[in-house]
Design a protein around this motif. Structure first.
Motif, PDB file in Angstrom:
ATOM      1  N   UNK A  43       1.066  -1.050   0.064  1.00  0.00           N
ATOM      2  CA  UNK A  43      -0.021  -0.170   0.005  1.00  0.00           C
ATOM      3  C   UNK A  43       0.867   1.276   0.090  1.00  0.00           C
ATOM      4  N   UNK A  44       1.917   1.236   0.917  1.00  0.00           N
ATOM      5  CA  UNK A  44       2.812   2.304   0.750  1.00  0.00           C
ATOM      6  C   UNK A  44       3.512   2.465  -0.449  1.00  0.00           C
ATOM      7  N   UNK A  45       4.102   1.691  -1.156  1.00  0.00           N
ATOM      8  CA  UNK A  45       4.820   1.866  -2.173  1.00  0.00           C
ATOM      9  C   UNK A  45       4.051   1.938  -3.388  1.00  0.00           C
ATOM     10  N   UNK A  46       2.793   1.774  -3.679  1.00  0.00           N
ATOM     11  CA  UNK A  46       2.076   1.761  -4.790  1.00  0.00           C
ATOM     12  C   UNK A  46       0.837   2.728  -4.802  1.00  0.00           C
ATOM     13  N   UNK A  47       0.549   3.275  -3.432  1.00  0.00           N
ATOM     14  CA  UNK A  47      -0.632   3.953  -3.166  1.00  0.00           C
ATOM     15  C   UNK A  47      -1.885   3.400  -3.477  1.00  0.00           C
ATOM     16  N   UNK A  48      -2.113   2.238  -3.827  1.00  0.00           N
ATOM     17  CA  UNK A  48      -3.287   1.351  -3.911  1.00  0.00           C
ATOM     18  C   UNK A  48      -3.891   1.227  -2.671  1.00  0.00           C
ATOM     19  N   UNK A  49      -5.237   1.376  -2.424  1.00  0.00           N
ATOM     20  CA  UNK A  49      -5.686   1.329  -1.269  1.00  0.00           C
ATOM     21  C   UNK A  49      -5.665  -0.067  -0.691  1.00  0.00           C
ATOM     22  N   UNK A  50      -5.631  -0.217   0.509  1.00  0.00           N
ATOM     23  CA  UNK A  50      -5.582  -1.539   1.198  1.00  0.00           C
ATOM     24  C   UNK A  50      -6.694  -2.471   0.826  1.00  0.00           C
ATOM     25  N   UNK A  51      -7.917  -1.960   1.096  1.00  0.00           N
ATOM     26  CA  UNK A  51      -9.261  -2.703   0.538  1.00  0.00           C
ATOM     27  C   UNK A  51      -9.115  -3.355  -0.971  1.00  0.00           C
ATOM     28  N   UNK A  52      -8.253  -2.726  -1.890  1.00  0.00           N
ATOM     29  CA  UNK A  52      -8.149  -3.338  -3.076  1.00  0.00           C
ATOM     30  C   UNK A  52      -6.951  -4.380  -3.188  1.00  0.00           C
ATOM     31  N   UNK A  53      -5.826  -4.019  -2.467  1.00  0.00           N
ATOM     32  CA  UNK A  53      -4.715  -5.121  -2.189  1.00  0.00           C
ATOM     33  C   UNK A  53      -5.016  -6.475  -1.538  1.00  0.00           C
ATOM     34  N   UNK A  54      -5.804  -6.188  -0.437  1.00  0.00           N
ATOM     35  CA  UNK A  54      -5.930  -7.054   0.545  1.00  0.00           C
ATOM     36  C   UNK A  54      -6.838  -8.561  -0.022  1.00  0.00           C
ATOM     37  N   UNK A  55      -7.765  -8.178  -0.654  1.00  0.00           N
ATOM     38  CA  UNK A  55      -8.569  -9.326  -1.381  1.00  0.00           C
ATOM     39  C   UNK A  55      -7.760 -10.207  -2.357  1.00  0.00           C
ATOM     40  N   UNK A  56      -6.783  -9.564  -2.952  1.00  0.00           N
ATOM     41  CA  UNK A  56      -5.744 -10.023  -3.767  1.00  0.00           C
ATOM     42  C   UNK A  56      -4.750 -10.521  -3.628  1.00  0.00           C
ATOM     43  N   UNK A  57      -4.164 -10.257  -2.186  1.00  0.00           N
ATOM     44  CA  UNK A  57      -2.893 -10.951  -1.983  1.00  0.00           C
ATOM     45  C   UNK A  57      -3.017 -11.377  -0.565  1.00  0.00           C
ATOM     46  N   UNK A  58      -4.263 -10.918   0.114  1.00  0.00           N
ATOM     47  CA  UNK A  58      -4.219 -11.760   1.248  1.00  0.00           C
ATOM     48  C   UNK A  58      -5.387 -12.601   1.491  1.00  0.00           C
ATOM     49  N   UNK A  59      -5.365 -13.689   0.619  1.00  0.00           N
ATOM     50  CA  UNK A  59      -6.402 -14.527   0.385  1.00  0.00           C
ATOM     51  C   UNK A  59      -6.462 -15.500   1.757  1.00  0.00           C
ATOM     52  N   UNK A  60      -7.350 -16.399   1.893  1.00  0.00           N
ATOM     53  CA  UNK A  60      -7.224 -17.427   3.005  1.00  0.00           C
ATOM     54  C   UNK A  60      -6.315 -18.467   2.970  1.00  0.00           C
ATOM     55  N   UNK A  61      -6.198 -18.935   4.166  1.00  0.00           N
ATOM     56  CA  UNK A  61      -5.301 -19.970   4.394  1.00  0.00           C
ATOM     57  C   UNK A  61      -5.769 -21.268   3.517  1.00  0.00           C
ATOM     58  N   UNK A  62      -4.803 -22.179   3.048  1.00  0.00           N
ATOM     59  CA  UNK A  62      -5.295 -23.086   2.297  1.00  0.00           C
ATOM     60  C   UNK A  62      -4.958 -22.774   0.678  1.00  0.00           C
ATOM     61  N   UNK A  63      -4.989 -21.538   0.422  1.00  0.00           N
ATOM     62  CA  UNK A  63      -4.839 -21.016  -0.988  1.00  0.00           C
ATOM     63  C   UNK A  63      -3.357 -20.614  -1.317  1.00  0.00           C
TER      64      UNK A  63
END
Length: 210
Positions: A43-63
């Protein structure tokens, strides 16, 4: 900054792998914290909002973390023109028709679907031209890791009509225009377009793959 961005991506991938495979609940807590830190850093490096990054990068365990896939249709007219569209989301800059791969569609089906939606043209896939690792090319920094598929298509019907929602103009672009054309470089670069034009005169050239 590009080096820090790559570190953030790698941290995220390692954290996701740990969340997928670690049997230790204490380690899972640590991997979750590392994942959160990587998202904050992205988020800090790209200025992309966390709510946009998180679903793409912080997917659930097992993925297990894997690259995203961007698919572009390459449609030539003669030897000197290629079909291009203006992306409204990128200040009406030019790119090839296409977008993210959709679950349930093959790569060629995505190329056909995106082309019809964005340009009004019906096309059929001819062959795969290139599979590129976005990191290996001069795209602007981006938080996710991306593979790019370029699929040559031929028109079989329809008429050129921009979708009006995501796309501005749609038109055939002459090869000589590309150096001065404002490109959506997040999606395609001038060097990639020049590389793709080589397939016009060398249609049987091997698929390019990073």
């Amino acid at each position: 900054m590009s080096q820090l961005l790559e570190i953030a991506k790698r941290l995220n991938a390692l954290a996701q792998a740990g969340l997928t495979y670690s049997p230790n609940p204490y380690d899972l807590e640590r991997f979750e914290e590392i994942r959160e830190i990587s998202v904050e850093l992205l988020h800090t490096l790209t200025d992309e909002p966390i709510e946009k990054i998180a679903p793409l990068f912080a997917s659930g365990a097992g993925e297990y973390p894997t690259p995203k896939v961007d698919i572009r249709a390459v449609i030539f007219r003669g030897e000197e023109e290629v079909l291009m569209v203006q992306e409204k989301i990128d200040s009406l800059r030019w790119t090839l028709p296409g977008g993210w791969a959709d679950v349930g569609y093959t790569p060629t089906e995505v190329a056909v679907k995106e082309t019809q939606e964005e340009t009004g043209l019906q096309v059929r896939p001819v062959r795969l031209l290139a599979v590129l690792d976005k990191r290996q090319h001069p795209h602007p920094p981006q938080p996710w890791y991306v593979y790019k598929f370029f699929i040559r298509c031929e028109t079989v019907g329809g008429e050129i009509t921009a979708d009006g929602h995501d796309i501005g103009q749609v038109r055939w672009v002459h090869r000589t225009e590309i150096p001065e054309l404002p490109l959506s470089e997040d999606r395609v670069t001038a060097s990639q377009l020049e590389m793709l034009f080589n397939f016009v005169t060398n249609p049987d050239a091997p698929v390019l793959c990073d």
